[in-house]
Design an enzyme around this catalytic site. Structure first.
Site, PDB file in Angstrom:
ATOM      1  CB  SER A  88      -0.957   0.011   1.192  1.00 50.57           C
ATOM      2  OG  SER A  88      -2.119  -0.707   0.868  1.00 50.57           O
ATOM      3  CB  ALA A 153      -5.078 -14.754  -2.247  1.00 48.29           C
ATOM      4  CE1 TYR A 178      -5.317   2.229   3.893  1.00 42.22           C
ATOM      5  CE2 TYR A 178      -5.967   0.095   3.049  1.00 42.22           C
ATOM      6  CZ  TYR A 178      -5.054   1.132   3.105  1.00 42.22           C
ATOM      7  OH  TYR A 178      -3.885   1.060   2.402  1.00 42.22           O
ATOM      8  CB  SER A 179     -12.143   1.188   0.769  1.00 41.78           C
ATOM      9  OG  SER A 179     -12.592   0.494  -0.380  1.00 41.78           O
ATOM     10  CG  ASN A 180      -6.750  -2.137  -0.536  1.00 40.72           C
ATOM     11  OD1 ASN A 180      -5.687  -1.539  -0.545  1.00 40.72           O
ATOM     12  ND2 ASN A 180      -7.062  -3.003   0.414  1.00 40.72           N
ATOM     13  N   GLY A 311       2.936  -0.905   3.970  1.00 44.11           N
ATOM     14  CA  GLY A 311       2.493  -1.732   2.871  1.00 44.11           C
ATOM     15  C   GLY A 311       2.554  -3.184   3.270  1.00 44.11           C
TER      16      GLY A 311
END
Length: 358
Positions: A88, A153, A178-180, A311
């Site tokens: 990250s 994954a 938090y959101s990717n 990260g």
């Protein structure tokens, strides 16, 4: 790739301790280091605990306070110049590109997602007309984190990641979560605005000007560039070969210790953004102090606040932190997903950044 939080339980491997320092040219604008610049005993001991107490196979750090870079390693399997997956920390690069585009008046942080990607964010109560670019940057969009389903994954395209997210209702908009997914969308916005991929723009705007020769966006390349060590999952399996599409714009980056130090020193030192936009990046009010725009602050016990990012991606955990002026910076990494003891990371940061009593 994962959110800024304490690492989970991981493999413990007994190792022997080896600590050393070597000379290297300093960060941009700094004089070359002395022949040997050692880490302090406190930092050396804090790093060693990542292995002896934290269960990492090996750990390494590179720090610079203006007197020259200081390197240390403990355990076996990590080299100073190794390439590794930075997870990250990619978000700091993506956010910098977005803010540069804002400074060029090619977009506004108050633009909605709909303004740039019309009709794309709809479903299960999600509405791109009500989500701003600032909300994506600061994790206040309410969008479901697609990696909560894929567990980091499963390789996915940006559209596949978005479809996973849009199958879930949003959390409360305006609240930090938090959101990717938000950074996958920002990668798509960069391409829509510039006509180039986020990787191309980051290379042109950041990687090439700063001479980050060990940093890349690998796309779908599974192997790491040489040199590199091995990377281990929590169960001890070797995950050195990994499809970066498990993360995309939210966590694809490959880098080195020296390159990450150079990047954060340049960013916080004002070398990548005009002062107004750097102040915007450091603003945390909307996230209630938890997160800025691609960076987050940590206040240490001595009162010093450091800025940076972590990260986490399968087989790698890395943390970069710097003072707000970028004059003092540290990056450490372990060659697994994290460490078992949540107190070890803050202790290492405090050992480096807090004033020492003579």
């Amino acid at each position: 790739m994962r959110r800024p939080r304490t690492p989970r339980t991981l493999l413990a491997i007994p190792v022997s301790l080896a600590l050393f320092a070597v000379a290297q040219t300093g960060l941009p604008g700094r004089a070359p280091a002395a022949a040997r610049t050692p880490v302090t005993p406190a930092v050396r001991a804090a790093l060693a605990r990542l292995v002896t107490r934290g269960g990492a196979p090996a750990a390494a750090l590179l720090a610079d306070d203006g007197s020259g870079p200081r390197f240390a390693v403990t355990g076996n399997g990590i080299g100073r110049s190794d390439h590794f997956r930075a997870g990250s920390i990619t978000k700091s690069f993506i956010a910098t590109v977005v803010l540069q585009l804002a400074a060029e008046h090619r977009l506004s942080l108050s633009d909605s997602v709909e303004d740039h990607l019309p009709g794309l964010v709809r479903g299960a109560g999600n509405d791109g007309r009500r989500i701003t670019l600032r909300a994506l940057l600061q994790h206040t969009s309410g969008l479901y984190d697609f990696t909560s389903t894929t567990r980091g994954a499963v390789p996915v395209t940006p559209l596949q990641a978005l479809r996973i997210a849009l199958a879930h209702p949003p959390s409360t908009r305006g609240r930090y979560a938090y959101s990717n997914t938000g950074y996958v969308l920002l990668g798509m916005v960069i391409e829509q605005v510039t006509g180039h991929s986020y990787a191309t723009e980051a290379e042109r705007r950041i990687i090439t000007p700063l001479r980050l020769t060990g940093t890349s966006f690998p796309g779908d390349r599974v192997s790491l560039p040489e040199p590199h060590g091995r990377a281990y999952a929590a169960d001890g399996s070797d995950v050195t070969g990994l499809d970066p599409r498990v993360a995309g714009a939210a966590g694809e980056l490959v880098s080195t210790l020296a390159d990450l130090n150079r990047f954060y020193a340049a960013l916080l030192g004002g070398g990548l953004l005009p002062s107004h936009w750097l102040r915007e990046m450091l603003g945390t009010r909307a996230a209630h102090g938890s997160y800025g725009l691609g960076l987050y602050p940590v206040k240490l016990p001595c009162g010093t606040t450091v800025w940076g990012h972590n990260g986490r991606i399968s087989g790698s955990y890395v943390r970069s932190a710097a003072t707000v002026d970028g004059r003092r910076v540290l990056t450490f990494r372990v060659n697994t997903d994290g460490v078992t003891d949540p107190t070890l990371e803050p202790a290492l940061l405090a050992a480096e950044f807090c004033p020492r009593t003579p």
